[in-house]
Write a protein that holds these residues in place. Sequence first.
Motif, PDB file in Angstrom:
ATOM      1  N   GLU A  68      30.129 147.699  65.959  1.00  0.00           N
ATOM      2  CA  GLU A  68      29.961 146.701  67.011  1.00  0.00           C
ATOM      3  C   GLU A  68      28.512 146.209  67.053  1.00  0.00           C
ATOM      4  OE1 GLU A  68      30.741 145.957  71.788  1.00  0.00           O
ATOM      5  OE2 GLU A  68      30.934 147.974  70.971  1.00  0.00           O
ATOM      6  N   TYR A  69      27.587 147.131  66.902  1.00  0.00           N
ATOM      7  CA  TYR A  69      26.174 146.762  66.902  1.00  0.00           C
ATOM      8  C   TYR A  69      25.889 145.758  65.780  1.00  0.00           C
ATOM      9  CZ  TYR A  69      21.108 147.188  67.175  1.00  0.00           C
ATOM     10  OH  TYR A  69      19.772 146.908  67.324  1.00  0.00           O
ATOM     11  N   ASP A  70      26.346 146.078  64.569  1.00  0.00           N
ATOM     12  CA  ASP A  70      26.084 145.193  63.428  1.00  0.00           C
ATOM     13  C   ASP A  70      26.697 143.811  63.641  1.00  0.00           C
ATOM     14  OD1 ASP A  70      24.692 147.206  62.168  1.00  0.00           O
ATOM     15  OD2 ASP A  70      26.343 147.802  60.862  1.00  0.00           O
ATOM     16  N   TYR A  71      27.878 143.788  64.243  1.00  0.00           N
ATOM     17  CA  TYR A  71      28.570 142.523  64.497  1.00  0.00           C
ATOM     18  C   TYR A  71      27.781 141.667  65.481  1.00  0.00           C
ATOM     19  CZ  TYR A  71      32.125 139.439  66.561  1.00  0.00           C
ATOM     20  OH  TYR A  71      32.809 138.371  67.057  1.00  0.00           O
ATOM     21  N   ILE A  72      27.377 142.254  66.599  1.00  0.00           N
ATOM     22  CA  ILE A  72      26.634 141.492  67.606  1.00  0.00           C
ATOM     23  C   ILE A  72      25.278 141.073  67.050  1.00  0.00           C
ATOM     24  CG2 ILE A  72      25.559 141.629  69.883  1.00  0.00           C
ATOM     25  CD1 ILE A  72      27.855 143.398  70.773  1.00  0.00           C
ATOM     26  N   GLU A  73      24.658 141.949  66.291  1.00  0.00           N
ATOM     27  CA  GLU A  73      23.371 141.615  65.673  1.00  0.00           C
ATOM     28  C   GLU A  73      23.508 140.416  64.729  1.00  0.00           C
ATOM     29  OE1 GLU A  73      19.914 144.290  63.654  1.00  0.00           O
ATOM     30  OE2 GLU A  73      21.860 144.363  62.644  1.00  0.00           O
ATOM     31  N   ASP A 117      17.346 140.501  71.974  1.00  0.00           N
ATOM     32  CA  ASP A 117      16.977 141.899  72.188  1.00  0.00           C
ATOM     33  C   ASP A 117      18.241 142.704  72.438  1.00  0.00           C
ATOM     34  OD1 ASP A 117      15.877 144.336  72.784  1.00  0.00           O
ATOM     35  OD2 ASP A 117      14.960 143.696  74.683  1.00  0.00           O
ATOM     36  N   LEU A 118      18.586 143.583  71.509  1.00  0.00           N
ATOM     37  CA  LEU A 118      19.811 144.373  71.629  1.00  0.00           C
ATOM     38  C   LEU A 118      19.575 145.746  72.244  1.00  0.00           C
ATOM     39  CD1 LEU A 118      21.585 143.567  68.232  1.00  0.00           C
ATOM     40  CD2 LEU A 118      21.860 142.463  70.453  1.00  0.00           C
ATOM     41  N   SER A 119      18.360 146.040  72.651  1.00  0.00           N
ATOM     42  CA  SER A 119      18.052 147.391  73.138  1.00  0.00           C
ATOM     43  C   SER A 119      18.803 147.727  74.417  1.00  0.00           C
ATOM     44  CB  SER A 119      16.549 147.550  73.367  1.00  0.00           C
ATOM     45  OG  SER A 119      16.079 146.598  74.301  1.00  0.00           O
ATOM     46  N   ASN A 120      19.157 146.681  75.202  1.00  0.00           N
ATOM     47  CA  ASN A 120      19.900 146.927  76.452  1.00  0.00           C
ATOM     48  C   ASN A 120      21.308 146.353  76.419  1.00  0.00           C
ATOM     49  OD1 ASN A 120      17.753 148.267  77.881  1.00  0.00           O
ATOM     50  ND2 ASN A 120      16.752 146.257  78.053  1.00  0.00           N
ATOM     51  N   ALA A 121      21.785 146.013  75.229  1.00  0.00           N
ATOM     52  CA  ALA A 121      23.108 145.385  75.119  1.00  0.00           C
ATOM     53  C   ALA A 121      24.234 146.401  75.150  1.00  0.00           C
ATOM     54  CB  ALA A 121      23.186 144.566  73.833  1.00  0.00           C
ATOM     55  N   PHE A 122      23.930 147.670  74.963  1.00  0.00           N
ATOM     56  CA  PHE A 122      24.963 148.705  74.887  1.00  0.00           C
ATOM     57  C   PHE A 122      24.714 149.753  75.957  1.00  0.00           C
ATOM     58  CE2 PHE A 122      24.780 146.758  70.781  1.00  0.00           C
ATOM     59  CZ  PHE A 122      26.079 146.759  70.304  1.00  0.00           C
ATOM     60  N   HIS A 123      25.791 150.165  76.593  1.00  0.00           N
ATOM     61  CA  HIS A 123      25.699 151.201  77.618  1.00  0.00           C
ATOM     62  C   HIS A 123      26.575 152.401  77.272  1.00  0.00           C
ATOM     63  CE1 HIS A 123      23.594 148.190  79.943  1.00  0.00           C
ATOM     64  NE2 HIS A 123      24.626 147.375  79.852  1.00  0.00           N
ATOM     65  N   VAL A 124      26.989 152.472  76.013  1.00  0.00           N
ATOM     66  CA  VAL A 124      27.856 153.563  75.569  1.00  0.00           C
ATOM     67  C   VAL A 124      27.254 154.219  74.332  1.00  0.00           C
ATOM     68  CG1 VAL A 124      29.927 152.452  76.463  1.00  0.00           C
ATOM     69  CG2 VAL A 124      29.255 152.063  74.092  1.00  0.00           C
ATOM     70  N   GLY A 125      27.808 155.377  74.012  1.00  0.00           N
ATOM     71  CA  GLY A 125      27.426 156.047  72.781  1.00  0.00           C
ATOM     72  C   GLY A 125      28.433 155.739  71.695  1.00  0.00           C
ATOM     73  N   THR A 126      28.671 156.710  70.847  1.00  0.00           N
ATOM     74  CA  THR A 126      29.683 156.542  69.813  1.00  0.00           C
ATOM     75  C   THR A 126      30.856 157.470  70.118  1.00  0.00           C
ATOM     76  OG1 THR A 126      30.018 156.269  67.430  1.00  0.00           O
ATOM     77  CG2 THR A 126      28.754 158.216  68.140  1.00  0.00           C
ATOM     78  N   CYS A 127      31.788 157.573  69.169  1.00  0.00           N
ATOM     79  CA  CYS A 127      33.039 158.282  69.427  1.00  0.00           C
ATOM     80  C   CYS A 127      33.118 159.583  68.629  1.00  0.00           C
ATOM     81  CB  CYS A 127      34.219 157.388  69.082  1.00  0.00           C
ATOM     82  SG  CYS A 127      34.264 156.895  67.345  1.00  0.00           S
TER      83      CYS A 127
END
Length: 468
Positions: A241-246, A254-264
Amino acid sequence: MKQVFTDLLNNIPDYKEFLTLEELDASSKALAEKYPEVVSLFEMGRTKDKRPLLCLKIGNGSKNALMFGCPHPNEPIGTMMLEYFTENLAKNKELREELDYTWYVVKAWDADGLQLNEKWLKGPYTIYNYSRNFFRPAGFRQVDWTFPIDYKQLHFHNSIPETKAMMSLIDEIKPAFIYSLHNAGFGGVYWYISKELPELYNSMYDAAKKMNVPLNLGEPETPYCIPFAPAIYQSLGSEQEYDYIEKYSPEGTDLSNAFHVGTCSESYARQHYGSFTLLTELPYFFDKRIMDLSEGTMSRRDAVLENLKANDESNQYILETMDISKKYFSPMNPFKLALESFTESSDSEATRNMVNTNPDFAKMATIAEEFDNILMSRFYKSLSYGMLIRVNEYELEEMQRTGEVNSEKETALKKARDIAIIHHKKLTDQLESEINYEVVPIRKLVSIQLECGLLISQYVHKMNITTK
């Protein structure tokens, strides 16, 4: 297929309802008491609400396997598969020896969340009743999305108690095979696997075909899914997901605050121990259009863009309705946290950019893709509409429980609740009339999930499959 497996699949009960957390825990305790030589039960940790998380250990095979139900609490199909499978593992020595695993089984990982879904578990199984009583937590409170991760600008180390308990178990047993028992609400069957196994795909398809449950041939669950074959995808972690949004976000975002979850769990166990994970996604409801590959009435791009537009409009309605009463929501109201999370559109602009630049989306949509984007997406939005009712009911019930008297608060909560009730009923009435859906019998869903688990766990063991 060996006779012991054929017999196992042929004897699945015709379950008419799902079990509650209390019923599942009682059954696990009874199983350990009945078969003490091969079954033990231990508390692997506690939930956020301090409920015990119970884990069964069955058999003494040469490799370890981990299976868990309710990684999302609105997904109890796996609890019924585990209910049936654990009983048969305990009483059938031939089955244990043929599989040759030591099995660690958590029937309901998100135990707290399962209790918030209990009003629909016994039916009736309709779009209205399911969505009206639905609960799914915000991403940062999901048991299978708060494993720690450090990836580019994504850093997450705030695992919740259920995740910490499962992580400790994975660290201890280093499983060769993991079965993460998810299910979708609507659509058809599809799978996620840790690495390609093309020699097994036809057998996986056959497991669904024998039960007359269609494959999900509409849009993939996310636009960054990597297909190995129709309805079979590479497992997802937050990295994808990170790579896709990037890739599709405006330059300099700035993607540093775009995610509020970890991984699975799949990502964690694969990277640390080379574990192979299987997910078999199954629907409660299906419409035959989900497997119709004939040409639809619009381009795939237009279908996706219409979906995004409808989603934005629904999110705006949800936020406006929450504004009526949100000042009275307690900070940890689980429905508040979920709705705030689900109305964030961190990847919608990235998806717009992707479909407007990717030539694959210029072609005509199939009926399946069109149905997925136009109708099935509205089904999933009805789930948030149901939680919009419940976020207010949660506070009203708390007022009643504590004896709080506050007429202004009560009026605001009831006003927002009543607006949400009207909109939810309007949407579900439309869906009930526009979707020609069937309810899939639980026995069929258990059969597909179990057969795929037997198939892949055997293969992983026999071929010594590792993801390292």
